[in-house]
Every structure is written in C-alpha cells, then in structure tokens.
Write a protein that holds these residues in place. Structure first.
Motif, PDB file in Angstrom:
ATOM      1  N   MET A   1      -2.601  62.618 -27.215  1.00  0.00           N
ATOM      2  CA  MET A   1      -3.112  61.937 -26.036  1.00  0.00           C
ATOM      3  C   MET A   1      -3.063  62.868 -24.839  1.00  0.00           C
ATOM      4  O   MET A   1      -2.154  63.655 -24.710  1.00  0.00           O
ATOM      5  CB  MET A   1      -2.286  60.702 -25.719  1.00  0.00           C
ATOM      6  N   LYS A   2      -4.048  62.720 -23.990  1.00  0.00           N
ATOM      7  CA  LYS A   2      -4.105  63.494 -22.753  1.00  0.00           C
ATOM      8  C   LYS A   2      -3.883  62.537 -21.597  1.00  0.00           C
ATOM      9  O   LYS A   2      -4.371  61.417 -21.608  1.00  0.00           O
ATOM     10  CB  LYS A   2      -5.470  64.182 -22.643  1.00  0.00           C
ATOM     11  N   SER A   3      -3.157  62.986 -20.596  1.00  0.00           N
ATOM     12  CA  SER A   3      -2.846  62.136 -19.456  1.00  0.00           C
ATOM     13  C   SER A   3      -3.231  62.834 -18.158  1.00  0.00           C
ATOM     14  O   SER A   3      -2.994  64.032 -18.002  1.00  0.00           O
ATOM     15  CB  SER A   3      -1.355  61.820 -19.466  1.00  0.00           C
ATOM     16  N   ILE A   4      -3.843  62.087 -17.244  1.00  0.00           N
ATOM     17  CA  ILE A   4      -4.243  62.609 -15.935  1.00  0.00           C
ATOM     18  C   ILE A   4      -3.709  61.646 -14.885  1.00  0.00           C
ATOM     19  O   ILE A   4      -3.896  60.438 -14.999  1.00  0.00           O
ATOM     20  CB  ILE A   4      -5.777  62.696 -15.817  1.00  0.00           C
ATOM     21  N   VAL A  30     -18.840  60.360 -21.468  1.00  0.00           N
ATOM     22  CA  VAL A  30     -17.607  59.827 -20.884  1.00  0.00           C
ATOM     23  C   VAL A  30     -17.662  58.298 -20.854  1.00  0.00           C
ATOM     24  O   VAL A  30     -16.689  57.623 -21.199  1.00  0.00           O
ATOM     25  CB  VAL A  30     -17.379  60.394 -19.460  1.00  0.00           C
ATOM     26  N   GLN A  31     -18.805  57.755 -20.481  1.00  0.00           N
ATOM     27  CA  GLN A  31     -18.952  56.292 -20.437  1.00  0.00           C
ATOM     28  C   GLN A  31     -18.783  55.676 -21.822  1.00  0.00           C
ATOM     29  O   GLN A  31     -18.173  54.620 -21.962  1.00  0.00           O
ATOM     30  CB  GLN A  31     -20.303  55.923 -19.816  1.00  0.00           C
ATOM     31  N   LYS A  32     -19.273  56.350 -22.857  1.00  0.00           N
ATOM     32  CA  LYS A  32     -19.077  55.861 -24.230  1.00  0.00           C
ATOM     33  C   LYS A  32     -17.599  55.866 -24.603  1.00  0.00           C
ATOM     34  O   LYS A  32     -17.110  54.952 -25.261  1.00  0.00           O
ATOM     35  CB  LYS A  32     -19.875  56.710 -25.221  1.00  0.00           C
ATOM     36  N   LEU A  33     -16.880  56.927 -24.189  1.00  0.00           N
ATOM     37  CA  LEU A  33     -15.441  56.988 -24.459  1.00  0.00           C
ATOM     38  C   LEU A  33     -14.712  55.831 -23.798  1.00  0.00           C
ATOM     39  O   LEU A  33     -13.832  55.213 -24.395  1.00  0.00           O
ATOM     40  CB  LEU A  33     -14.861  58.318 -23.958  1.00  0.00           C
ATOM     41  N   ILE A  34     -15.085  55.543 -22.542  1.00  0.00           N
ATOM     42  CA  ILE A  34     -14.444  54.451 -21.820  1.00  0.00           C
ATOM     43  C   ILE A  34     -14.731  53.124 -22.505  1.00  0.00           C
ATOM     44  O   ILE A  34     -13.827  52.319 -22.748  1.00  0.00           O
ATOM     45  CB  ILE A  34     -14.903  54.429 -20.345  1.00  0.00           C
ATOM     46  N   LYS A  35     -15.993  52.889 -22.850  1.00  0.00           N
ATOM     47  CA  LYS A  35     -16.387  51.630 -23.494  1.00  0.00           C
ATOM     48  C   LYS A  35     -15.738  51.458 -24.866  1.00  0.00           C
ATOM     49  O   LYS A  35     -15.494  50.338 -25.304  1.00  0.00           O
ATOM     50  CB  LYS A  35     -17.906  51.562 -23.628  1.00  0.00           C
ATOM     51  N   SER A  36     -15.463  52.574 -25.544  1.00  0.00           N
ATOM     52  CA  SER A  36     -14.876  52.499 -26.887  1.00  0.00           C
ATOM     53  C   SER A  36     -13.383  52.179 -26.862  1.00  0.00           C
ATOM     54  O   SER A  36     -12.780  51.954 -27.904  1.00  0.00           O
ATOM     55  CB  SER A  36     -15.095  53.826 -27.630  1.00  0.00           C
ATOM     56  N   GLY A  37     -12.782  52.202 -25.669  1.00  0.00           N
ATOM     57  CA  GLY A  37     -11.350  51.925 -25.566  1.00  0.00           C
ATOM     58  C   GLY A  37     -10.481  53.153 -25.682  1.00  0.00           C
ATOM     59  O   GLY A  37      -9.258  53.058 -25.750  1.00  0.00           O
ATOM     60  N   ALA A  38     -11.099  54.350 -25.689  1.00  0.00           N
ATOM     61  CA  ALA A  38     -10.340  55.595 -25.806  1.00  0.00           C
ATOM     62  C   ALA A  38      -9.687  55.998 -24.493  1.00  0.00           C
ATOM     63  O   ALA A  38      -8.886  56.917 -24.457  1.00  0.00           O
ATOM     64  CB  ALA A  38     -11.258  56.713 -26.293  1.00  0.00           C
ATOM     65  N   GLY A  43      -2.437  51.873 -18.401  1.00  0.00           N
ATOM     66  CA  GLY A  43      -2.160  51.126 -19.622  1.00  0.00           C
ATOM     67  C   GLY A  43      -3.127  49.996 -19.925  1.00  0.00           C
ATOM     68  O   GLY A  43      -2.942  49.269 -20.895  1.00  0.00           O
ATOM     69  N   GLU A  44      -4.177  49.843 -19.116  1.00  0.00           N
ATOM     70  CA  GLU A  44      -5.143  48.760 -19.322  1.00  0.00           C
ATOM     71  C   GLU A  44      -6.536  49.326 -19.548  1.00  0.00           C
ATOM     72  O   GLU A  44      -6.868  50.412 -19.062  1.00  0.00           O
ATOM     73  CB  GLU A  44      -5.153  47.835 -18.111  1.00  0.00           C
ATOM     74  N   ILE A  45      -7.356  48.574 -20.267  1.00  0.00           N
ATOM     75  CA  ILE A  45      -8.734  48.979 -20.509  1.00  0.00           C
ATOM     76  C   ILE A  45      -9.531  48.798 -19.214  1.00  0.00           C
ATOM     77  O   ILE A  45      -9.588  47.695 -18.680  1.00  0.00           O
ATOM     78  CB  ILE A  45      -9.360  48.154 -21.655  1.00  0.00           C
ATOM     79  N   PRO A  46     -10.133  49.886 -18.702  1.00  0.00           N
ATOM     80  CA  PRO A  46     -10.865  49.813 -17.440  1.00  0.00           C
ATOM     81  C   PRO A  46     -12.347  49.511 -17.661  1.00  0.00           C
ATOM     82  O   PRO A  46     -12.849  49.573 -18.782  1.00  0.00           O
ATOM     83  CB  PRO A  46     -10.711  51.230 -16.897  1.00  0.00           C
ATOM     84  N   SER A  47     -13.045  49.217 -16.558  1.00  0.00           N
ATOM     85  CA  SER A  47     -14.503  49.169 -16.621  1.00  0.00           C
ATOM     86  C   SER A  47     -15.006  50.599 -16.429  1.00  0.00           C
ATOM     87  O   SER A  47     -14.280  51.455 -15.906  1.00  0.00           O
ATOM     88  CB  SER A  47     -15.068  48.248 -15.532  1.00  0.00           C
ATOM     89  N   ASP A  61      -7.363  59.179 -25.437  1.00  0.00           N
ATOM     90  CA  ASP A  61      -7.050  59.448 -26.838  1.00  0.00           C
ATOM     91  C   ASP A  61      -7.730  60.763 -27.204  1.00  0.00           C
ATOM     92  O   ASP A  61      -8.935  60.830 -27.349  1.00  0.00           O
ATOM     93  CB  ASP A  61      -7.561  58.309 -27.714  1.00  0.00           C
ATOM     94  N   LYS A  62      -6.936  61.817 -27.299  1.00  0.00           N
ATOM     95  CA  LYS A  62      -7.463  63.173 -27.490  1.00  0.00           C
ATOM     96  C   LYS A  62      -8.258  63.332 -28.781  1.00  0.00           C
ATOM     97  O   LYS A  62      -9.139  64.162 -28.872  1.00  0.00           O
ATOM     98  CB  LYS A  62      -6.314  64.174 -27.448  1.00  0.00           C
TER      99      LYS A  62
END
Length: 86
Positions: A1-4, A30-38, A43-47, A61-62
């Motif tokens: 996992m990568k953290s920023i 990047v938008q696909k990664l966000i939508k996929s839950g990666a 700690g929460e799923i963002p829009s 999720d690296k």
C-alpha cells in the motif's frame, strides 16, 4: 500500500487532480482507481471529485496502480499547403 498525506499547499485540491500529479497517471485512469475502491481517504471510500483537506491521509492499494503510463506516439503531419495537388 502507498500512503500520501495531504500538505497545506494541496488543501482544497480535488482528489483525482492530486493523484494524477502524484502517481503520474492519466486522470481517467486515476478516476477508475478511485471508483474501484483502490483509493481511500482517511480510511473511507471517497467520491472521485472529493475535495481534500490538509492532513487527509490517502491510501492507495499499490497492487492495482500501474508502474507507468502507456507509451504514446507522436505523429508529424505536413502542413496542408505542402500536400501534392491532384
């Protein structure tokens, strides 16, 4: 996992815009990664278009993030007036 951790200069920046820069990926990817839950924010799923605040923690999720962009090819086309006439 990568953290920023979001810095003050990125306060009020959109999540997809920030990750496009940080991950060096196209925004659509990047938008696909966000939508996929990666991607998680605090700690929460963002829009996709979530606005970030200073000290927000973004976790990625690296395993899903590709290493680089796909290669592109640049084409040079002649100017219209240099084309042979028929």
């Amino acid at each position: 996992m990568k953290s920023i951790t979001v810095k003050s200069k990125d306060n009020n920046n959109r999540l997809d815009v920030l990750l496009t820069t940080k991950l060096d990926l196209p925004r659509a990817q990047v938008q696909k990664l966000i939508k996929s839950g990666a991607v998680l924010v605090n700690g929460e799923i963002p829009s996709v278009h979530e606005f970030l605040k200073t000290n927000d923690k973004i976790t990625i999720d690296k395993k899903i993030v590709p290493i680089s962009k796909s290669p592109t090819t640049n084409y040079h086309l002649p100017a219209p007036n240099s084309l042979p006439s028929t």
